[in-house]
Design a protein around this motif. Structure first.
Motif, PDB file in Angstrom:
ATOM      1  N   THR A 156       1.314  -1.360   0.020  1.00  0.00           N
ATOM      2  CA  THR A 156      -0.108   0.070   0.081  1.00  0.00           C
ATOM      3  C   THR A 156       1.125   1.267  -0.120  1.00  0.00           C
ATOM      4  O   THR A 156       2.078   1.393  -0.117  1.00  0.00           O
ATOM      5  CB  THR A 156      -0.424   0.187   1.205  1.00  0.00           C
ATOM      6  OG1 THR A 156       0.414  -0.206   2.028  1.00  0.00           O
ATOM      7  CG2 THR A 156      -1.547  -1.543   1.506  1.00  0.00           C
ATOM      8  N   LYS A 157       0.388   2.386   0.632  1.00  0.00           N
ATOM      9  CA  LYS A 157       0.963   3.633   0.133  1.00  0.00           C
ATOM     10  C   LYS A 157       2.174   4.348  -0.487  1.00  0.00           C
ATOM     11  O   LYS A 157       3.429   4.429  -0.489  1.00  0.00           O
ATOM     12  CB  LYS A 157       1.995   3.816   1.585  1.00  0.00           C
ATOM     13  CG  LYS A 157       0.911   3.418   2.822  1.00  0.00           C
ATOM     14  CD  LYS A 157       1.349   3.344   3.656  1.00  0.00           C
ATOM     15  CE  LYS A 157       1.493   2.232   4.877  1.00  0.00           C
ATOM     16  NZ  LYS A 157       1.538   1.628   5.788  1.00  0.00           N
ATOM     17  N   ASN A 191       2.057  -5.719  12.677  1.00  0.00           N
ATOM     18  CA  ASN A 191       1.436  -4.473  11.837  1.00  0.00           C
ATOM     19  C   ASN A 191       1.532  -3.297  13.126  1.00  0.00           C
ATOM     20  O   ASN A 191       1.890  -3.391  14.345  1.00  0.00           O
ATOM     21  CB  ASN A 191       0.242  -4.181  11.941  1.00  0.00           C
ATOM     22  CG  ASN A 191      -0.523  -3.334  10.985  1.00  0.00           C
ATOM     23  OD1 ASN A 191      -1.042  -2.373  11.419  1.00  0.00           O
ATOM     24  ND2 ASN A 191      -0.422  -3.225   9.725  1.00  0.00           N
ATOM     25  N   ASP A 192       1.594  -1.489  12.508  1.00  0.00           N
ATOM     26  CA  ASP A 192       2.154  -0.878  12.924  1.00  0.00           C
ATOM     27  C   ASP A 192       1.256  -0.550  14.197  1.00  0.00           C
ATOM     28  O   ASP A 192       1.407  -0.127  15.420  1.00  0.00           O
ATOM     29  CB  ASP A 192       3.019   0.343  12.236  1.00  0.00           C
ATOM     30  CG  ASP A 192       1.612   1.211  11.803  1.00  0.00           C
ATOM     31  OD1 ASP A 192       0.711   0.181  11.090  1.00  0.00           O
ATOM     32  OD2 ASP A 192       1.986   2.038  10.599  1.00  0.00           O
ATOM     33  N   ASN A 219      -4.820   3.417   9.757  1.00  0.00           N
ATOM     34  CA  ASN A 219      -5.705   2.015  10.065  1.00  0.00           C
ATOM     35  C   ASN A 219      -5.038   2.017  11.321  1.00  0.00           C
ATOM     36  O   ASN A 219      -5.489   2.845  12.554  1.00  0.00           O
ATOM     37  CB  ASN A 219      -3.885   0.960   9.556  1.00  0.00           C
ATOM     38  CG  ASN A 219      -4.707  -0.506   9.807  1.00  0.00           C
ATOM     39  OD1 ASN A 219      -5.965  -0.505   9.604  1.00  0.00           O
ATOM     40  ND2 ASN A 219      -4.062  -1.431  10.018  1.00  0.00           N
ATOM     41  N   GLU A 248      -7.475  -3.094   9.567  1.00  0.00           N
ATOM     42  CA  GLU A 248      -6.775  -2.658   8.010  1.00  0.00           C
ATOM     43  C   GLU A 248      -7.936  -2.036   7.230  1.00  0.00           C
ATOM     44  O   GLU A 248      -8.710  -2.429   6.055  1.00  0.00           O
ATOM     45  CB  GLU A 248      -6.738  -3.968   7.421  1.00  0.00           C
ATOM     46  CG  GLU A 248      -4.882  -4.609   7.454  1.00  0.00           C
ATOM     47  CD  GLU A 248      -4.340  -3.748   6.418  1.00  0.00           C
ATOM     48  OE1 GLU A 248      -4.190  -2.888   6.604  1.00  0.00           O
ATOM     49  OE2 GLU A 248      -2.895  -3.606   7.374  1.00  0.00           O
ATOM     50  N   GLU A 279      -8.097   4.988   2.648  1.00  0.00           N
ATOM     51  CA  GLU A 279      -6.768   5.701   2.801  1.00  0.00           C
ATOM     52  C   GLU A 279      -6.675   6.114   1.624  1.00  0.00           C
ATOM     53  O   GLU A 279      -5.961   7.848   2.846  1.00  0.00           O
ATOM     54  CB  GLU A 279      -5.946   4.292   2.824  1.00  0.00           C
ATOM     55  CG  GLU A 279      -4.554   4.814   2.693  1.00  0.00           C
ATOM     56  CD  GLU A 279      -3.422   3.781   3.252  1.00  0.00           C
ATOM     57  OE1 GLU A 279      -3.699   3.645   4.835  1.00  0.00           O
ATOM     58  OE2 GLU A 279      -2.884   3.098   3.001  1.00  0.00           O
TER      59      GLU A 279
HETATM   60  C1  BGC Z   1      -1.543  -0.442   5.826  1.00  0.00           C
HETATM   61  C2  BGC Z   1      -1.495  -1.255   7.665  1.00  0.00           C
HETATM   62  C3  BGC Z   1      -0.776  -0.001   8.404  1.00  0.00           C
HETATM   63  C4  BGC Z   1      -1.628   1.154   8.109  1.00  0.00           C
HETATM   64  C5  BGC Z   1      -0.705   2.408   9.006  1.00  0.00           C
HETATM   65  C6  BGC Z   1      -1.811   1.013   5.713  1.00  0.00           C
HETATM   66  O1  BGC Z   1      -1.603   1.277   4.299  1.00  0.00           O
HETATM   67  O2  BGC Z   1      -1.852  -1.093   4.759  1.00  0.00           O
HETATM   68  O3  BGC Z   1      -1.129  -2.186   7.131  1.00  0.00           O
HETATM   69  O4  BGC Z   1      -1.028  -0.240   9.342  1.00  0.00           O
HETATM   70  O5  BGC Z   1      -1.049   1.513   6.409  1.00  0.00           O
HETATM   71  O6  BGC Z   1       0.576   2.644   8.366  1.00  0.00           O
END
Ligand code: BGC
Length: 529
Positions: A156-157, A191-192, A219, A248, A279
């Motif tokens: 992602t991101k 995960n964070d 998230n 998620e 997101e």
């Molecule tokens: C990810 C998550 C993460 C969140 C914050 C999202 O793009 O899918 O796993 O916790 O970003 O970093």
């Protein structure tokens, strides 16, 4: 179109009324409950974390926090003194852009090289440790099969890394260490959100059951009763009746939001069109870019520049960063000096923004974009609180604060007060936490403490207040007043070290593995949403 109509239009398009927030909140609860039973737009991943650190973990750990624009590396010695550290050091640095679009070995080699350098710089070389234990915070959707194993579902991101989807990130990391002749123990892949919750639990808040991240991505996770996760069967007997679920929520599509043409363009031009709608409406990676697109629209309509000759940066991704947007929102000077300075720096000093009225509109655009994001996150969090029956006081009461807590809740988080490795601390230094959004004034309100991390929370004071306003509009003033965002020094990196400590200690003392999934590597139908 008249000027006034153009102005009203974007504000109106970005505005979310209390009724819309309530609709989004209820839709979120529905998706959340579906996700516990079957596939939904929320991945609802059982994390295998059935026991959170309680402050009694000890020993020496490194942690890697990889998952946004920054790589965070951490070294700590958790003290025998509860909730304290004997030593602590952290390093943060921006991940180079070329590392977002490469083969997975390149980025993992880079991470390990950075960890080696960091450890040497703080005189704790990982090459010289007889036992190297590393907590791994990896902030992308991972289907967990054990606390230290899982399968990467997707990046992602804006990351476009090849060779990793469908693989176990811990194996990939171990291979990178092996290429350096190192053999670490990696007891935790978290995960964070989960790491943030764990760090806060270690340092302070046994009353914290939810963690939320607002950074490049967004998230949340929370503690769920195992019996509610009907889509999942444990392979081993879990140690507690609970498990942390990684929501998620990037894929949630709030139907009540009318998308702007600029939202659609942003998505179409992103690295992953069609993916992660929530997101893209809320995350730090996208907010500045949406503001830029709106500045382009309004600037054209209002003649800030000739329609076909906008300033070059306004036509480019990264021409207006989220931090520029934040600085404008925080500009409370009567002549918007700070806004002018940023506009001059980004777009040149000859433009229409020399006029106060134009600067006001730029600021308005930034505020409206931030506000929509904060209200959407507020609606989702409200849904989570409703699900947890913590949306008191008129529903089920939210749990009151724990008066007997031995540590002060309001700790200063100045860097000079944070523990550092420079000297080892006899008897340990309590790990600092800070209430970034303390409960509002005005008597006893039921507290809902959320562990928080991410740049948007850390650096965007106004965002935290907008979030509270959104909760007030969704669940009422009293619930909003009791909302507390708690940040623990070291954030997710520190939390990953704590989970590693707890998992490592368990395996050492019990001589057996931690609970894992009965369906390791189970394939998941992941929609593009
Ligand atoms: C990810 C998550 C993460 C969140 C914050 C999202 O793009 O899918 O796993 O916790 O970003 O970093």
């Amino acid at each position: 179109m008249t000027v006034a109509v153009a102005r009203a239009r974007y504000k109106d398009e970005l505005h979310l009324s209390p009724e819309q927030l309530k609709d989004i909140c209820h839709a979120f609860v529905g998706e959340l409950r579906n996700g516990l039973r079957e596939d939904s737009s929320l991945l609802m991943i059982p994390t295998m974390v059935d026991l959170l650190p309680d402050g009694h973990q000890s020993g020496e750990y490194f942690a890697i926090d990889f998952g946004g624009t920054t790589l965070r590396l951490l070294y700590t010695q958790l003290s025998a003194e509860p909730k304290s550290v004997d030593a602590y050091e952290v390093q943060q640095e921006a991940i180079p852009d070329r590392m977002r679009d490469c083969h997975v070995d390149a980025i993992f080699d880079y991470i390990v090289a950075q960890l080696i350098d960091f450890s040497e710089r703080i005189s704790q070389s990982i090459r010289e440790k007889s036992q190297l234990v590393v907590g791994f915070c990896f902030s992308f959707p991972v289907e967990q099969s054990a606390i230290n194993a899982g399968t990467l579902i997707r990046w992602t991101k804006g990351y476009k890394i090849t060779g990793a989807e469908g693989q176990n990130p811990v194996d990939i990391l171990k291979q990178a260490f092996t290429r350096q002749g190192l053999k670490p123990i990696i007891p935790a892949l978290v995960n964070d959100t989960v790491a943030t919750l764990a760090g806060t639990r270690y340092a302070d808040g046994q009353d914290t059951n939810v963690a939320v991240i607002m950074g490049t991505g967004t998230n949340a996770c929370y503690v769920e009763q195992l019996g509610h996760i009907s889509k999942w069967l444990p392979k081993f007997l879990p140690r507690t009746p609970d498990m942390v679920v990684n929501i998620e929520w990037a894929g949630f599509r709030p139907q009540a939001v009318r998308l702007l043409p600029e939202d659609e363009e942003l998505d179409a031009q992103s690295q992953d069109p069609g993916s992660g709608p929530f997101e893209k409406l809320t995350g730090g990676l996208y907010l500045g870019d949406l503001a830029r697109r709106l500045m382009l629209r309004v600037g054209r309509e209002e003649g800030w520049f000739p329609k076909d000759q906008p300033p070059q940066p306004l036509t480019e991704y990264k021409g207006w960063a989220t931090r520029d947007m934040v600085a404008c929102v925080h500009d409370e000077s009567s002549d918007l000096q700070q806004t002018q300075k940023i506009l001059n720096e980004r777009l040149g000093s000859m433009g229409a923004w020399q006029q106060l009225d134009v600067r006001r509109q730029v600021r308005d655009i930034c505020v409206s974009v931030a506000k929509r994001s904060a209200r959407l996150v507020a609606a989702a969090l409200s849904g989570l609180l409703l699900h947890l029956e913590r949306a008191g006081p008129r529903g089920q009461p939210a749990r009151p604060s724990n008066e007997d807590d031995e540590h002060p809740r309001h700790t200063n988080l100045n860097p000079q007060d944070a523990p550092s490795t420079g000297a080892l601390h006899e008897g340990g230094v309590p790990m600092p936490t800070q209430e970034m959004l303390p409960p509002a004034e005005g008597g006893e309100v039921p507290r809902n403490v959320l562990a928080a991390d991410g740049r948007l929370f850390e650096q965007f004071r106004a965002y935290r207040e907008l979030l509270r306003d959104g909760i007030a509009d969704t669940l009422g003033e009293e619930v909003a007043a009791g909302l507390v965002l708690k940040v623990t020094e070291g954030g997710a990196a520190f939390g990953a070290a704590c989970v590693a400590a707890a998992a490592h200690a368990y395996v050492q003392t019990m001589g057996r593995d931690l609970p894992s999934s009965r369906t390791p590597g189970r394939s998941r139908t992941v929609s593009k949403e």
